[in-house]
Motif scaffolding. Structure first.
Motif, PDB file in Angstrom:
ATOM      1  N   SER A 197      -5.159   0.946   4.933  1.00  0.00           N
ATOM      2  CA  SER A 197      -4.584   2.245   3.918  1.00  0.00           C
ATOM      3  C   SER A 197      -3.699   3.095   3.834  1.00  0.00           C
ATOM      4  O   SER A 197      -2.477   4.215   3.654  1.00  0.00           O
ATOM      5  N   THR A 198      -4.884   3.894   4.510  1.00  0.00           N
ATOM      6  CA  THR A 198      -4.932   5.234   5.102  1.00  0.00           C
ATOM      7  C   THR A 198      -4.601   5.688   6.862  1.00  0.00           C
ATOM      8  O   THR A 198      -3.670   6.609   7.070  1.00  0.00           O
ATOM      9  N   LEU A 232       1.027   3.929  -2.770  1.00  0.00           N
ATOM     10  CA  LEU A 232       1.313   5.614  -2.470  1.00  0.00           C
ATOM     11  C   LEU A 232       1.682   6.251  -2.804  1.00  0.00           C
ATOM     12  O   LEU A 232       1.609   7.197  -3.170  1.00  0.00           O
ATOM     13  N   ALA A 248      -3.695   3.392  -3.841  1.00  0.00           N
ATOM     14  CA  ALA A 248      -2.894   2.766  -3.209  1.00  0.00           C
ATOM     15  C   ALA A 248      -4.577   1.300  -3.141  1.00  0.00           C
ATOM     16  O   ALA A 248      -3.950   0.511  -1.996  1.00  0.00           O
ATOM     17  N   THR A 249      -5.683   2.438  -2.946  1.00  0.00           N
ATOM     18  CA  THR A 249      -6.670   1.520  -2.818  1.00  0.00           C
ATOM     19  C   THR A 249      -6.876   1.052  -3.659  1.00  0.00           C
ATOM     20  O   THR A 249      -7.223  -1.347  -3.813  1.00  0.00           O
ATOM     21  N   GLU A 256      -2.584  13.786  -4.572  1.00  0.00           N
ATOM     22  CA  GLU A 256      -3.612  13.067  -2.973  1.00  0.00           C
ATOM     23  C   GLU A 256      -4.625  12.245  -3.472  1.00  0.00           C
ATOM     24  O   GLU A 256      -3.640  10.773  -2.392  1.00  0.00           O
ATOM     25  N   TYR A 302     -12.448  10.604  -4.231  1.00  0.00           N
ATOM     26  CA  TYR A 302     -11.287  11.261  -3.578  1.00  0.00           C
ATOM     27  C   TYR A 302     -11.454  12.608  -3.227  1.00  0.00           C
ATOM     28  O   TYR A 302     -10.772  13.725  -2.240  1.00  0.00           O
ATOM     29  N   HIS A 326     -10.428   7.665  -7.074  1.00  0.00           N
ATOM     30  CA  HIS A 326     -10.068   8.861  -7.294  1.00  0.00           C
ATOM     31  C   HIS A 326     -11.046  10.213  -7.057  1.00  0.00           C
ATOM     32  O   HIS A 326     -10.355  11.054  -6.638  1.00  0.00           O
ATOM     33  N   ARG A 342      -3.864   7.909  -2.774  1.00  0.00           N
ATOM     34  CA  ARG A 342      -4.737   6.997  -2.205  1.00  0.00           C
ATOM     35  C   ARG A 342      -5.562   6.149  -3.390  1.00  0.00           C
ATOM     36  O   ARG A 342      -5.428   4.670  -2.827  1.00  0.00           O
ATOM     37  N   ASP A 371      -9.904  -0.168   3.008  1.00  0.00           N
ATOM     38  CA  ASP A 371      -9.324   1.330   3.143  1.00  0.00           C
ATOM     39  C   ASP A 371      -8.336   2.273   4.466  1.00  0.00           C
ATOM     40  O   ASP A 371      -7.720   3.282   3.893  1.00  0.00           O
ATOM     41  N   SER A 389       0.832  -0.849  -0.113  1.00  0.00           N
ATOM     42  CA  SER A 389       0.258  -0.150   0.562  1.00  0.00           C
ATOM     43  C   SER A 389       0.945   1.132  -0.308  1.00  0.00           C
ATOM     44  O   SER A 389       0.711   2.208  -0.187  1.00  0.00           O
ATOM     45  N   LYS A 390       2.051   1.281   0.445  1.00  0.00           N
ATOM     46  CA  LYS A 390       2.964   2.533   0.952  1.00  0.00           C
ATOM     47  C   LYS A 390       3.430   2.677  -0.619  1.00  0.00           C
ATOM     48  O   LYS A 390       3.841   3.998  -1.199  1.00  0.00           O
TER      49      LYS A 390
END
Length: 769
Positions: free
Chosen positions: A759-760, A7, A286-287, A279, A270, A267, A283, A756, A3-4
């Motif tokens: 990941s955050t 991201l 990442a998700t 950002e 977000y 996207h 994200r 989610d 995930s990181k």
């Protein structure tokens, strides 16, 4: 960890979009240049180690009789009504010129001489199979060098000669043979364009924005360019089957647009929450990018599993298609976020404007209706308390109502949907694999018209000869015994004179069965020749004989794939079960997913049998005659379909798992998770179906089978399975969905697809298992 990494990758690409786009442009340019400089053409080598047909091919190659090369045939008939080659001198003169011109073409070793045979007497020409009994149809069989020394230019030269002679000679000239099969350009270009246009229309309807619709299309075109160019380079190193580019384009467009769609949807969510575009892109990758990586990996592993069949052309074809899929995965997590960063906040504004317009058209009555439905939905517990940014839109509310309805009546829906799919699977019991011949092509193709002329003049059996290669090994009488025994078999119509190589002594016999290549009786004849006729004729001596030819090769490949299919299916199912258990920390969820995927694939097989073997609705896709299923397609389809169906499984269950981690309530998780992904999954499925169906109208039966099979399975999977069976079965299982023994939980590493919240960095409310 994953995930990181995703991201950082997504956010970095969004912050520096033009660098990433430029890098992809350079990569695409280099791939195309490499394809031009080092690429090769596809080549169909429908053999495998250890098969009898492969041993026949090796003997023919040693013999040097030329029969190991490519062939073509020109089928001609006088234009004059009632004219025959027996009594029309001008037709016979034209036939002589035709043969002379053909033999002048590059790489032609020789051609049969029906005019010369007619000079020796009409009976001689008829017995040699060069002129029909009524004298109306003649065949000039052309022998070329082996395929590796030929190119599409040889086919172009032959076609060009035919076009010229049609205008100069009083003959109708049609052409066919395996030279056409090897070097005819697949009509995938038009299919790809139709698929792209359909996908663009669906994306625009889904997002209400031209920019949002263009981004997945642009990403898919980039990925497809690099993937197909790389496949062309691979063809310069090894034999890539002719169906690989068409199948790669089909699957590549489908998964590429699908993956981009899922990332783009996240996207926009977000952006609607107020996040900066960079950002938001990070994200989203990442998700949604984690399921993309996992799903793409599953597709690749499933396709590469074809190696268990030990059929080289299937293995290489699987590698070629996997290259395209991997390219699309890489584009989804690098090129797409770059596009998103370049688009900036416009994607969010476009979405809000579109939703506002839809809401304005609804009026107060609709809004009041939604409020009432929301109140009624409160009976489901926590359903509806947390909604995605588009929850106020009618589609989201409609999906919640539907999923809530199914969840309140799980038993009848589960039983009814499962019964429907089982009924659709029943035709599989009549599945028959074989080799569709030129008689299945449309009348617009010269190969089909040549096939019809041969069938009219000589009977359908002459369209599918079998080659027997024999090594006498010093036994002088074995060849006579062999010819006599083969000719006496009830499944054999005629045997052409043997051709014997002086240096090796190896003989080749051209044998014509009484049935056409795609007739099931032909396979029985081949089995009888191998099991009874040839061993009896050869006896216990050192001589050996093998049955080859296109029909025999595909029959052998079909038998081998049928033998290996159970092992392959078991391996793919076990792998999928373990991966899903690792991802979702559950035993029952992956077991249910595997069983439901089998149902959708079985139903797709059943539809294929009904359409291609029974002729139901065949005219809708341009099928003019019933045909057997190509021998290698069932295994190939299973590999691709199981991988693609896992895409939707991962995307849907990832959202359900997020809701379960957040709320700890199974009913809420099912309704919110399925409803929250329903619009995107439906749009993605429609795109895939449109892309695949655009290939189902191609001329080649194998392209039709791939296109229809893939489209049917995806449609069933995204509707009956995901929107009925999944919510019904997960409701029935309740909290048992997420049961995982503690000892197993401790043994399993953390999976690549999380929630989610994970990941955050937000702590989940409840531990799964």
């Amino acid at each position: 960890m994953l995930s990181k990494a995703l991201l950082r990758l997504g956010a970095g690409a969004a912050r520096h979009p033009w660098r990433v786009i430029a890098a992809w442009l350079v990569a695409a340019t280099l791939a195309v240049l490499a394809a031009v400089a080092f690429g090769g053409r596809t080549a169909d080598s429908m053999t495998a180690p250890g098969l009898d047909s492969q041993q026949a091919a090796e003997l023919i190659g040693r013999a040097g009789t030329g029969q190991e090369g490519m062939t073509a045939q020109l089928v001609v008939t006088p234009l004059g009504e009632g004219a025959t080659f027996f009594g029309d001198d001008s037709a016979r003169t034209a036939l002589t010129r035709l043969r002379t011109e053909v033999e002048r073409l590059p790489h032609v070793l020789g051609a049969s001489d029906p005019a010369g045979a007619l000079g020796a007497g009409g009976d001689t020409a008829v017995r040699g199979g060069l002129v029909s009994a009524d004298g109306r149809i003649a065949v000039v069989r052309v022998q070329y060098l082996e395929q590796s020394r030929l190119s599409a230019g040889d086919l172009d030269a032959l076609v060009g000669l035919g076009d010229r002679l049609r205008a100069e000679l009083p003959l109708r000239v049609e052409m066919g043979g395996n030279l056409f099969y090897a070097f005819s350009d697949p009509d995938g270009g038009v299919s790809e364009l139709i698929g792209l246009l359909a996908a663009a229309a669906i994306l625009f309807l889904a997002f209400g924005s031209l920019v949002a619709a263009a981004l997945p299309i642009g990403m898919a075109v980039f990925g497809l360019t690099i993937g197909v160019a790389t496949m062309t380079v691979l063809a310069g190193v090894t034999d890539v089957p002719a169906f690989a580019p068409v199948l790669g384009s089909m699957v590549g467009l489908g998964v590429g647009i699908d993956y981009a769609l899922f990332v783009l949807a996240r996207h926009r969510e977000y952006l609607a929450r107020g996040l900066d575009p960079h950002e938001a892109a990070g994200r989203a990758v990442a998700t949604a990018g984690r399921p993309v990586v996992f799903a793409g990996g599953t597709v690749v592993v499933s396709i590469l599993g074809l190696a268990v069949a030990n059929v080289p052309f299937m293995t290489v074809g699987g590698v070629a298609v996997s290259i395209v899929v991997l390219t699309m995965v890489l584009a989804s997590v690098t090129l797409l976020p770059a596009f998103l960063g370049a688009a900036g906040p416009r994607l969010g504004r476009a979405g809000r404007i579109a939703r506002a317009r839809r809401a304005g058209r609804l009026g107060r009555a609709r809004r009041a209706g939604r409020l009432g439905r929301a109140r009624r939905a409160g009976r489901l517990g926590r359903v509806g308390r947390r909604r995605d940014p588009e929850a106020g839109a009618v589609p989201a509310a409609g999906w919640r109502r539907w999923i809530g309805h199914v969840s309140r009546h799980p038993v009848p829906y589960a039983v009814g949907a499962a019964g429907l799919l089982l009924a659709a699977t029943l035709p599989v019991l009549g599945l028959r694999v074989g080799l569709p011949d030129d008689g299945s092509l449309p009348q617009s193709r010269t190969e089909r018209r040549a096939y019809d002329l041969v069938a009219e003049g000589f009977g359908p059996v002459t369209n599918g000869p079998v080659v027997i290669a024999a090594d006498p090994a010093g036994d002088p009488g074995v060849l006579d015994r062999l010819v006599g025994a083969v000719a006496a078999d009830p499944g054999i119509a005629s045997v052409a004179p043997a051709r014997v190589d002086r240096d090796t002594g190896i003989a080749t016999l051209m044998v014509f069965p009484t049935t056409s290549p795609q007739d099931g009786a032909t396979a029985a004849t081949l089995a009888r020749l191998r099991g009874e006729v040839l061993p009896t004729a050869i006896g216990d001596g050192p001589a050996r004989a093998h049955v080859g030819g296109a029909a025999a090769s595909l029959s052998d490949v079909g038998r081998r794939t049928s033998q290996r299919l159970p092992v392959f299916v078991a391996a793919v199912l076990a792998m999928s079960f373990l991966l899903l258990m690792l991802v979702f920390r559950s035993v029952l969820v992956p077991l249910k997913a595997v069983l439901l995927n089998l149902l959708s694939i079985g139903a797709a097989y059943g539809v294929m049998v009904a359409v291609f073997q029974w002729g139901w609705g065949g005219a809708l896709i341009g099928l003019e005659a019933t045909v057997p299923i190509v021998s290698f397609i069932p295994m190939f389809l299973f590999a691709i379909l199981f991988g693609l169906s896992m895409d939707y499984e991962v995307f849907l269950l990832s959202r359900v798992r997020e809701e379960y981690v957040r709320t700890g309530d199974n009913a809420t998780a099912v309704v919110e998770g399925v409803a929250g992904t329903a619009r995107i999954i439906t749009s993605a499925a429609l795109i895939m179906v449109a892309v695949f169906l655009s290939f189902a109208v191609a001329d080649e039966p194998s392209a039709k089978m791939f296109g229809l099979g893939l489209a049917t399975a995806i449609l069933i999977d995204a509707t009956v399975v995901r929107m009925v069976l999944v919510p019904a079965t997960m409701t029935l299982l309740g909290r048992a969905n997420w049961w995982l023994p503690k000892w197993l939980d401790r043994m399993l590493p953390r999976g690549p697809v999380g929630t989610d919240a994970e990941s955050t960095g937000e702590a989940p409310r409840q531990r799964l298992g």
